[in-house]
Design an enzyme around this catalytic site. Structure first.
Site, short mmCIF file in Angstrom:
data_model
loop_
_atom_site.label_atom_id
_atom_site.label_comp_id
_atom_site.label_asym_id
_atom_site.label_seq_id
_atom_site.Cartn_x
_atom_site.Cartn_y
_atom_site.Cartn_z
N TYR A 1 48.83 -54.58 -117.28
CA TYR A 1 50.01 -54.59 -116.40
C TYR A 1 49.63 -54.65 -114.93
CZ TYR A 1 53.14 -51.40 -113.67
OH TYR A 1 53.86 -50.76 -112.69
N TYR B 1 45.73 -43.05 -118.24
CA TYR B 1 45.02 -43.89 -117.28
C TYR B 1 43.91 -44.65 -118.03
CZ TYR B 1 42.97 -45.17 -112.75
OH TYR B 1 42.51 -45.84 -111.65
#
Lengths: 391, 140
Positions: free
Chosen positions: A334, A286
């Site tokens: 992304y 993350y």
């Protein structure tokens, strides 16, 4: 003792992921709601598994929009679960849901679990949507939540270990190079270390390119027993091990800003799986901010404490590098709709199925998916593998 | 009306006691009567040992910058946000007033002061000369 040395969690190979999907991503059509996106992803993930909403008896969700997220998702989709888990520990919640789903399935509390998430924070003004309220003992100083908290951690890492802004920038550049191989990535223009250093400073030492995107997006993951998975469409991806941990909520309460609770979540996951970092073929971390990747690579055991900066240099985590990290382009390039955790699971599963297209890591058998929540607060690690990885 | 208090608990409201200290120009923290460790933010149970015998102490106000960031805004100069390690062994978020934000560094010695922010007294810090204040008091 904090329980660091206790092995527990899911039984290796008993639980499988049988469907993953994203919703529309990036900037979605005006008017679509967070629940619309969660439902788009849920429908696609269930279809991939050859299941319908009526097969779902365990429902898992978290949301910055809906405090009772599983109620909202259940109502919208017409799902009547016998097991409902809205654990909300920040962006890592969905990795946590994967582990909780495994425990619930092993305990017989449900058989088919759906984890679903959606957010329209880009459409809603392009700022992080968060239910978090400033802590009274931090609020008077106006840290910019959450970037200033991560910037504080970066400042300490630089002080203790000589980490440089260039090394942080390497993380953003590697993420962009992966994003350039992912047609669904939000930002796909070339990016250099110099570009990152020259971009707008937000909270020193972090520039806007050290920070994750603010996008719309949703995702869903379908989980069931390995037994049931055998009868379903597609190759199951097995849960090998998992662990979660948190030591603080607010950054001023974090015991050591250079060490996250990923030390515990990671060691629990590796112990449960009987694996070591060197066994991992592809890593999804993350990356809310560039410094996260350094901290998690260190805390999960891919390099020594303090060596994260040197480790990521020279393209080691970029396409063609020694250790593929954040192969979808990550939260940095992304997609990052505010709670990114579900996407580390989705990309890990896609890589293990060999569905990565241009960004596929050849022969990936073991993947690590790591979620972070709050301000380096909650840490959840899952190890996933193909049938071959069950040994 | 007198509140009904849990057995062994203090009637004092932790946040209020802390704020009252600031209003008098004092930086209060807690010390655990069971494990003797410093506790901040103020609360009713010790996060180290679980003890409930927390008592207030006044900090001498000397500390060291543990971590720092300069927060940039659309207009105006960036401002400082720092975590300060007080010599008594507790950490708090604050800001260092005086130097430009970008000149505040990890390791800098600082000294407590009170400023008014949004109408409320708030703990801030100012640079102190190296070696200022007792440096042997850290108990971590």
């Amino acid at each position: 003792m904090t329980g660091t040395d206790q092995v527990g969690g899911p039984t290796k190979g008993r639980i499988a992921v049988v469907g993953v999907a994203e919703s529309d991503l990036g900037k979605v059509t005006d008017g679509l709601t967070p629940l619309d996106l969660a439902a788009q992803a849920a429908g696609a993930a269930l279809a991939e598994a050859g299941l319908t909403k009526d097969d779902v008896d365990g429902l898992f969700s978290a949301s910055s929009y809906h405090p009772n997220a599983t109620l909202e998702v259940g109502e919208y989709l017409g799902i009547r679960p016998r097991y409902s888990d809205g654990s909300s520990i920040g962006g890592s919640s969905f990795v946590s849901h994967l582990l909780h789903a495994a425990a619930a399935i092993e305990a017989g509390m449900c058989e088919v679990a759906l984890i679903a998430y959606g957010s329209t924070q880009r459409s809603d003004g392009g700022r992080l949507i968060t239910p978090s309220r400033p802590m009274p003992y931090e609020a008077p100083y106006h840290p910019r939540f959450p970037v200033s908290m991560y910037a504080l951690a970066a400042s300490r890492h630089m002080y203790e270990y000589g980490t440089t802004r260039e090394q942080l920038a390497e993380v953003a550049v590697a993420a962009r190079e992966w994003a350039r191989l992912n047609p669904k990535a939000f930002l796909r223009d070339p990016l250099t270390v110099e570009d990152v250093l020259a971009s707008r400073m937000v909270s020193s030492p972090l520039t806007v390119r050290d920070c994750c995107l603010v996008t719309d997006g949703g995702g869903a993951v379908v989980v069931t027993s390995a037994e049931r998975a055998r009868d379903l469409r597609g190759d199951p991806i097995y849960l090998l091990g998992g662990g979660e941990a948190h030591h603080h909520r607010n950054i001023s309460q974090m015991p050591d800003l250079t060490v996250t609770a990923a030390v515990d979540s990671g060691s629990r996951a590796f112990a449960a799986a009987g694996l070591l970092p060197e066994d991992v073929d592809v890593v999804q971390l993350y990356d809310a901010f560039t410094v996260n990747v350094l901290l998690f690579l260190e805390d999960l055991g891919f390099c020594e404490k303090g060596e994260g900066g040197a480790f990521v240099s020279g393209g080691r985590i970029a396409p063609g590098g020694e250790l593929p990290v954040n192969t979808n382009g990550g939260g940095l390039s992304y997609c990052h709709p505010g709670m990114y955790g579900i996407f580390v699971v989705i990309e890990a599963v896609r890589q293990l199925r060999g569905e990565g297209g241009d960004r596929q890591v050849a022969g990936a058998q073991v993947a690590l998916a790591h979620g972070n929540g709050g301000v380096l607060s909650s840490q959840v690690t899952a190890l996933l593998g193909t049938a071959a990885a069950l040994g | 009306m007198r509140p009904i208090t849990a057995e062994g608990a203090s009637e004092a409201v932790p946040g209020r006691t802390y704020a009252a200290g600031l209003a008098e120009g004092r930086l209060l923290f807690q010390e655990c009567g069971d494990c003797w460790r410093a506790v901040f933010f103020p609360r009713v149970a010790c996060p180290h040992c679980g003890g409930r015998a927390l008592r207030y102490r006044e900090s001498r106000g000397f500390g060291t910058v543990y971590a720092t960031t300069s927060v940039y805004r659309r207009s105006g100069e960036p401002y400082d946000v720092s975590l300060i390690d007080l010599d008594e062994g507790f950490r708090m978020m604050s800001r260092v007033d005086g130097p430009p934000a970008e000149d505040v560094e990890v390791g800098m010695r600082v000294r407590f002061a009170v400023e008014t922010v949004d109408g409320e007294p708030v703990a801030v810090f100012r640079p102190a000369a190296n070696g200022d204040g007792p440096t042997t008091g850290a108990r971590r």
